[in-house]
Design a protein around this motif. Structure first.
Motif, mmCIF file in Angstrom:
data_model
loop_
_atom_site.group_PDB
_atom_site.id
_atom_site.type_symbol
_atom_site.label_atom_id
_atom_site.label_comp_id
_atom_site.label_asym_id
_atom_site.label_seq_id
_atom_site.Cartn_x
_atom_site.Cartn_y
_atom_site.Cartn_z
ATOM 1 N N ILE A 245 0.408 -1.212 -0.255
ATOM 2 C CA ILE A 245 0.424 -0.378 0.266
ATOM 3 C C ILE A 245 0.368 1.283 -0.049
ATOM 4 C CG2 ILE A 245 -1.748 1.364 1.587
ATOM 5 C CD1 ILE A 245 -3.283 -1.241 2.193
ATOM 6 N N GLY A 246 1.933 1.334 0.656
ATOM 7 C CA GLY A 246 2.684 2.254 1.112
ATOM 8 C C GLY A 246 3.814 2.716 -0.302
ATOM 9 N N LEU A 247 3.668 1.369 -1.105
ATOM 10 C CA LEU A 247 4.561 1.706 -2.820
ATOM 11 C C LEU A 247 3.431 2.405 -3.705
ATOM 12 C CD1 LEU A 247 7.645 1.556 -3.866
ATOM 13 C CD2 LEU A 247 6.800 -0.417 -3.914
ATOM 14 N N ALA A 248 2.442 1.736 -3.378
ATOM 15 C CA ALA A 248 1.096 2.337 -4.592
ATOM 16 C C ALA A 248 1.277 3.745 -4.418
ATOM 17 C CB ALA A 248 -0.663 1.005 -4.248
ATOM 18 N N PHE A 249 0.235 4.241 -3.028
ATOM 19 C CA PHE A 249 -0.003 5.459 -2.626
ATOM 20 C C PHE A 249 1.692 5.947 -3.072
ATOM 21 C CE2 PHE A 249 -3.927 5.623 0.346
ATOM 22 C CZ PHE A 249 -3.820 4.691 0.102
ATOM 23 N N ARG A 267 -11.014 16.427 -0.025
ATOM 24 C CA ARG A 267 -11.844 14.909 0.850
ATOM 25 C C ARG A 267 -12.429 14.514 0.082
ATOM 26 N NH1 ARG A 267 -16.251 18.222 5.152
ATOM 27 N NH2 ARG A 267 -14.639 18.773 5.457
ATOM 28 N N ARG A 268 -12.804 14.280 -0.630
ATOM 29 C CA ARG A 268 -13.752 13.510 -2.050
ATOM 30 C C ARG A 268 -12.559 12.127 -2.317
ATOM 31 N NH1 ARG A 268 -18.226 13.545 -5.988
ATOM 32 N NH2 ARG A 268 -18.948 15.731 -4.335
ATOM 33 N N LEU A 269 -11.070 12.699 -2.527
ATOM 34 C CA LEU A 269 -10.024 11.658 -3.389
ATOM 35 C C LEU A 269 -10.193 11.102 -1.801
ATOM 36 C CD1 LEU A 269 -7.750 11.718 -4.916
ATOM 37 C CD2 LEU A 269 -6.434 13.044 -3.969
ATOM 38 N N VAL A 270 -9.187 10.961 -1.168
ATOM 39 C CA VAL A 270 -8.996 10.364 0.374
ATOM 40 C C VAL A 270 -10.620 9.770 0.571
ATOM 41 C CG1 VAL A 270 -8.585 10.518 2.866
ATOM 42 C CG2 VAL A 270 -7.530 12.459 1.495
ATOM 43 N N LEU A 271 -11.489 9.916 0.392
ATOM 44 C CA LEU A 271 -12.075 9.216 1.206
ATOM 45 C C LEU A 271 -12.358 7.569 0.173
ATOM 46 C CD1 LEU A 271 -15.179 8.719 2.676
ATOM 47 C CD2 LEU A 271 -16.263 9.863 0.543
ATOM 48 N N ALA A 344 -0.913 6.310 5.485
ATOM 49 C CA ALA A 344 -0.445 6.802 4.078
ATOM 50 C C ALA A 344 -1.773 7.518 3.725
ATOM 51 C CB ALA A 344 -0.793 5.577 2.997
ATOM 52 N N LEU A 345 -3.189 7.118 4.081
ATOM 53 C CA LEU A 345 -4.119 7.873 3.541
ATOM 54 C C LEU A 345 -3.356 9.337 4.399
ATOM 55 C CD1 LEU A 345 -6.936 6.017 3.766
ATOM 56 C CD2 LEU A 345 -6.738 7.084 1.726
ATOM 57 N N TRP A 346 -3.147 9.420 5.476
ATOM 58 C CA TRP A 346 -2.976 10.277 6.081
ATOM 59 C C TRP A 346 -2.121 11.279 5.569
ATOM 60 C CZ3 TRP A 346 -4.788 13.446 10.297
ATOM 61 C CH2 TRP A 346 -3.839 14.245 10.557
ATOM 62 N N ARG A 347 -1.084 10.957 5.071
ATOM 63 C CA ARG A 347 0.650 11.430 4.223
ATOM 64 C C ARG A 347 -0.269 12.715 3.184
ATOM 65 N NH1 ARG A 347 3.469 7.102 5.188
ATOM 66 N NH2 ARG A 347 2.741 6.635 3.789
ATOM 67 N N ILE A 348 -1.405 11.982 2.123
ATOM 68 C CA ILE A 348 -2.014 12.123 0.901
ATOM 69 C C ILE A 348 -3.558 13.177 1.646
ATOM 70 C CG2 ILE A 348 -3.953 11.791 -0.339
ATOM 71 C CD1 ILE A 348 -2.026 10.215 -1.845
ATOM 72 N N ALA A 349 -3.244 13.323 2.664
ATOM 73 C CA ALA A 349 -4.592 14.034 3.333
ATOM 74 C C ALA A 349 -4.237 15.205 3.195
ATOM 75 C CB ALA A 349 -5.147 13.421 4.726
#
Lengths: 799, 218
Positions: A245-249, A267-271, A344-349
């Motif tokens: 997951i980390g690599l894919a993100f 927000r839509r993206l993270v969701l 990973a989601l947290w970093r994206i956000a």
């Protein structure tokens, strides 16, 4: 908008099927190992519950004969007349072909509702059961019984495995125990005006419910080990998922930036990305649960045999699909995916919209995070060391294990990086210099897989050391405790005296096995009266003892405790122990007593007989230079049934057979965990392969062939596995030490000595190197066959 | 007036000091007009485009785009602005690597909910991409990738196209070719264009040229 964004996100997985496979397979494997082990545990526990429901064990107070024999039915009648609400139970074993079936006879009219409910069946009608012509058993037991018994057998999945439940009259008939009862179950509420027990049946003892056999408690250690293994396998799997997951993100950072630049709200993206992970988790979880069923079905027969051999616990040999197990498997998959994707989601956000999309940003990030990881690893390892010194209790023992394993896993990339930096400095020749530097550059991408390998190997070393140490200790313990060549059981109290008279001139020593269940320091304890002689003085080894321990015990001046009682009650050498009202003795010795869940105290036979004159000796240990001849004499001259005689060598052989089954289970889990780690390496190498091209192209352009590059890839994987294995050994030994010296003591009250098994470790090393080499084979083969155009593209200006 | 920028300032905190990138920029652009922003590296061209496109927040000043106060919009509002009003063309193309060419071209129009197959088809033909629709971005040359990026932007019918060094990665001939097509298509769709560029030759082909130096327009 959502559909467009979703199509872009999902297109990544379609273009990177290996990565998608890694994610699903990693999560499915993690779930499979966890849910497989849990299925085995659940099945066993369901069997114990069924046994408890069928036999009333652990739920009610009971009355048993003080002599340990069966009791006459007349006692039951007398007690009922005296106002006691008791219900008779007769138990015995019957051979049906290869299998031994437990026969349980009850009287449903007087039995507590929870027991009689099974006899009533679905119709609630007791008449067929009371007729004594039917027997209830699991479908499996019904099949095994065939037409061995003259009863109409009815399949009922709620009955304990390997048990036939019938009316007490039918059971007496089947077992040849006319008018006899094994025990009386007491209803929870008793009339106040009933006559005292000693006035009605003085030869009966009240056995409180907490002293009754509780198979769940007995087998806790075994299930704890299985659960720990399952959790560790799950952790290893989650490392894979985290890596994928980390690599894919990280690879999608540029896509994320583009999507946001084109107007997709954050927000839509993270969701959407969270939904994507959820779908993966559900698919992989479903697959994992199905795979787990396969793992459980493969392990269950060996586990069932181990549990029966070690503890006498009957466990259903076939697996049932239980909703709770499905749900827990899916739940673990969701939790695992959430844990792996959360960061990973947290970093994206939090990622800035204008952040540059670097293709190897994760590697740079890993380098930047080094001080943080070093600090956390140091803190965790320090905490582990602190817990060794100051930690108390089972929970803290497991916290210690978690700190140790997690701290070591976090420290691994830092240690490897330091070692590789040293190799870069010492390298002679340009190729060696490039190889070491390139290997060092690969560390961030491979570190999660190497952590998984470290944990898998450490678990292998730790658990194998623990189980093998247990085996060595237990075999030595059996030699010590089963010193008598034969063990015989008299038919009844009258027979006991005659049997002793017969044996005294024929055996070197006749050792009565006297015992009674009591409480010492508030703990359930078996008090033994020993006829002290060379059998004891020459064979028993103490964990701690005074110099003249046996003579003091023989004179009734001291007591010996087993380790678990000594540790739990805090009574060690010199402490005084109250063994009966008004009788307290100093502790002169502490002995190891492995596998026994309850306390044990040993005093001299003479003192025991004085304190408990009501106890009649039915079992004896016999010393003999010619046990075969003595056995023949007992059967032919004395007329003792062969079933009443046990050969010491048979018990030892049985115990060792049980251990072999345990080893099969442990070995299978070891191989599975190692396979998961090998898989992690393979998947990491495959996902890194695309990123490797720009790094390898210059080396190719400067004169290395593609085949050379492929060979170096394999060498690199094996080398990193070797370094990891070298670190896994001390970690595994530390793990074994914690399990033997801390977890065991906290959980079961006894500490096992630790032995080392270098041959096993070398074999494991070779297995790990082979797994790493095999994992690198495919990526290396692909690299060796990469088209030159793909390498040339790296140098094209228009890329 | 499509765009009005007044007294716009923006500074970034560097390792040692705060750097003022824009120091009170005023700018106005009519609908259908094309504008070249020139200036040395670090003069603030990209920053100005980022602020106008709602990719970043200004320190002070105002931006009114198509009647909307961009500086007053929240994150969601700026995302809507980028989706519906603004089209961005980057130097690095920023295509979605896992989507094919056809899907990339239609992508922003799908996000904006304005998919017009005929319009997309016209753009594809005008940019000479018909033969590449089933390929992936990595299979295209730089010029072809930039054409896909331009098609993607124009397919969503933005009112303002912001192009940040769109030909910076291309050779001279390809750059001329791509710019020709972009200008023709921008004119055809009635959009305005602001293009940041180092090239005075390319800048000369716009309606207006503004030079940014040390954060101020000259």
């Amino acid at each position: 908008m959502t559909a467009a964004a979703l199509s872009a996100l999902l297109s990544h997985w379609l273009r990177n099927p290996v990565q998608a496979f890694t994610l699903v397979a990693g999560l499915a494997l993690a779930t499979a190992l966890w849910s497989g082990v849990q299925a085995v545990n659940l099945e066993a526990r369901a069997s114990y519950d069924a046994a408890a429901a069928t036999l009333g064990e652990g739920q009610f107070d009971q009355l048993v004969a003080a002599s340990g024999e069966t009791l006459p039915q007349a006692s039951f009648i007398a007690l009922r007349r005296a106002g006691w609400l008791v219900s008779p139970v007769l138990e015995g074993r019957l051979r049906a072909g290869e299998a031994r079936i437990r026969i349980v006879g009850i009287d449903p009219l007087t039995a507590p509702m929870v027991l009689s409910a099974q006899a009533r069946g679905a119709t609630g009608d007791l008449a067929p059961f009371l007729s004594g012509t039917i027997g209830l058993a699991t479908p499996d037991t019904v099949a095994r019984l065939g037409d061995t018994v003259q009863l109409r057998l009815i399949a009922d999945a709620g009955i304990a495995p390997g048990t036939l439940l019938t009316d007490i009259g039918a059971a007496q008939r089947l077992l040849g125990q006319t008018e006899r009862i094994s025990r009386l179950i007491l209803a929870p509420e008793q009339p106040i005006d009933r006559l005292p027990l000693k006035d009605v049946a003085a030869d009966l003892l009240l056995k409180p419910m907490q002293q009754a056999t509780d198979m769940g408690r007995l087998t806790d250690s075994f299930h704890l080990n299985l659960t720990a293994f399952g959790l560790l396998s799950f952790t290893v799997g989650i490392f894979i998922v985290h890596g994928a997951i980390g690599l894919a993100f990280e690879q999608r950072r540029s896509m994320v930036r583009t999507l946001r630049a084109l107007g997709l709200p954050l927000r839509r993206l993270v969701l959407l990305m969270a939904v994507e992970v959820l779908v993966f988790a559900l698919v992989a979880g479903g697959l994992g649960v199905m795979l787990g069923y396969g793992v459980a079905a493969a392990l269950l027969p060996d586990v069932a045999a181990t549990l029966e051999g070690l503890y006498g616990a009957q466990v259903n040999g076939s697996l049932q699909l239980r909703p709770v197990w499905w749900l827990s498997g899916l739940g673990m998959a969701l939790v695992g995916a959430g844990l792996a994707a959360g960061g990973a989601l947290w970093r994206i956000a939090r990622m800035s919209l204008l952040a540059s999309a670097q293709p190897r940003a994760w590697a740079m990030q890993a380098r930047q995070a080094r001080p943080v990881k070093a600090t956390i690893a140091t803190m965790l390892l320090t905490a582990a060391a602190g817990l060794v010194v100051w930690g108390k209790g089972l929970i803290l023992a497991f916290v210690l294990l978690a700190c140790l394993l997690l701290g070591a896993a976090l420290a691994l990339p830092l240690i490897l990086d330091t070692v590789l930096a040293g190799a870069v400095r010492r390298a002679r020749g340009v190729l060696a210099g490039w190889f070491w530097a390139d290997t060092r550059q690969q560390l961030p991408g491979l570190s999660l897989a190497l952590m998984a390998l470290l944990l898998a190997m450490a678990a292998n070393v730790g658990v194998s050391t623990m189980v093998s140490s247990f085996r060595l200790t237990f075999v030595a313990f059996l030699d010590q405790r089963l010193a008598s060549e034969l063990y015989v059981t008299a038919r009844n109290a009258q027979d006991s005296a005659a049997l002793q008279d017969f044996l005294v001139p024929r055996a070197k020593a006749v050792l009565p096995l006297l015992s009674i269940e009591t409480q010492i320091s508030g703990l359930p304890t078996a008090l033994y009266g020993a006829r002290i002689g060379p059998t004891y003085t020459q064979n028993w080894r103490f964990l701690a003892s005074d110099t003249d321990v046996w003579s003091r015990v023989a004179q009734g001046e001291a007591v010996i405790l087993n380790e678990q009682l000594a540790r739990r009650s805090g009574l060690w050498l010199g402490a005084r122990v109250q063994i009966a009202p008004g009788v307290d003795l100093p502790v002169a010795g502490v002995v190891g007593d492995y596998g026994n869940p309850i306390g044990q105290a040993i005093i001299a036979e003479s003192l025991f007989r004085r304190l408990h004159p009501e106890v009649i000796t039915l079992r004896f240990g016999l010393r003999s230079d010619d046990p075969d001849a003595l056995r023949s004499a007992l059967i032919e001259d004395y007329g003792l049934p062969a079933s009443q005689i046990i050969n010491q060598s048979d018990i030892k052989a049985l115990s060792l057979r049980v251990f072999e089954r345990t080893f099969t289970v442990t070995g299978a889990l070891n191989v599975l965990t190692l396979a998961v780690a090998g898989f992690a390496i393979l998947m990491s190498l495959l996902t890194l392969a695309a990123l490797r091209v720009p790094q390898l192209a210059p080396a190719w352009a400067l004169g290395l062939t593609r085949r050379d590059l492929g060979r170096l890839e394999i060498l690199r994987a094996v080398l990193l596995a070797l370094l990891t294995a070298l670190l896994a050994l001390p970690l595994g030994l530390a793990l074994a030490w914690v399990l033997l010296a801390i977890v065991n003591v906290q959980a079961f009250g006894w500490r096992l000595p630790m032995y080392l098994f270098p041959i096993d470790y070398i074999r494991l090393f070779l297995l790990a190197l082979m797994a790493a080499g095999l994992a690198a084979l495919w990526p290396a083969w692909r690299l060796a066959r990469i088209p030159p155009a793909a390498l040339l593209k790296v140098f094209a200006n228009e890329r | 007036m499509l765009l009005e920028v007044a007294q716009l300032t923006k500074s970034y905190r560097g390792a040692e000091r705060t750097v003022a990138v824009l120091r009170g920029v005023d700018l106005a652009l009519d609908a259908g007009q094309t504008l070249a922003l020139t200036g040395e590296s670090g003069s603030g061209k990209s920053t100005l485009l980022h602020l106008v496109g709602g990719l970043d927040l200004a320190d002070s000043g105002s931006i009114r785009l198509a009647g909307q106060d961009v500086t007053a919009l929240d994150d969601r509002g700026r995302a809507t602005l980028r989706r519906t009003t603004v089209g961005l063309v980057f130097q690095q193309f920023n295509l979605i690597p896992s989507l094919g060419v056809a899907a990339n071209i239609a992508f922003q129009a799908r996000l904006a909910g304005r998919v017009d197959p005929a319009h997309i088809d016209r753009l594809t033909r005008a940019l000479g991409l018909e033969a590449h629709l089933h390929k992936y971005p990595e299979q295209l040359s730089g010029g072809q990738q930039q054409r896909v990026a331009i098609a993607r932007t124009l397919a969503a019918r933005p009112r303002l196209v912001l192009a940040d060094e769109p030909t910076g990665n291309l050779d001279e001939a390809t750059a001329d070719d791509v710019l020709d097509q972009m200008l023709a298509l921008v004119a055809e769709t009635g959009a305005s264009l602001i293009m940041a560029t180092h090239s005075t030759r390319l800048a000369a082909r716009m309606d207006r040229i503004l030079h940014l130096s040390r954060g101020r327009l000259q």
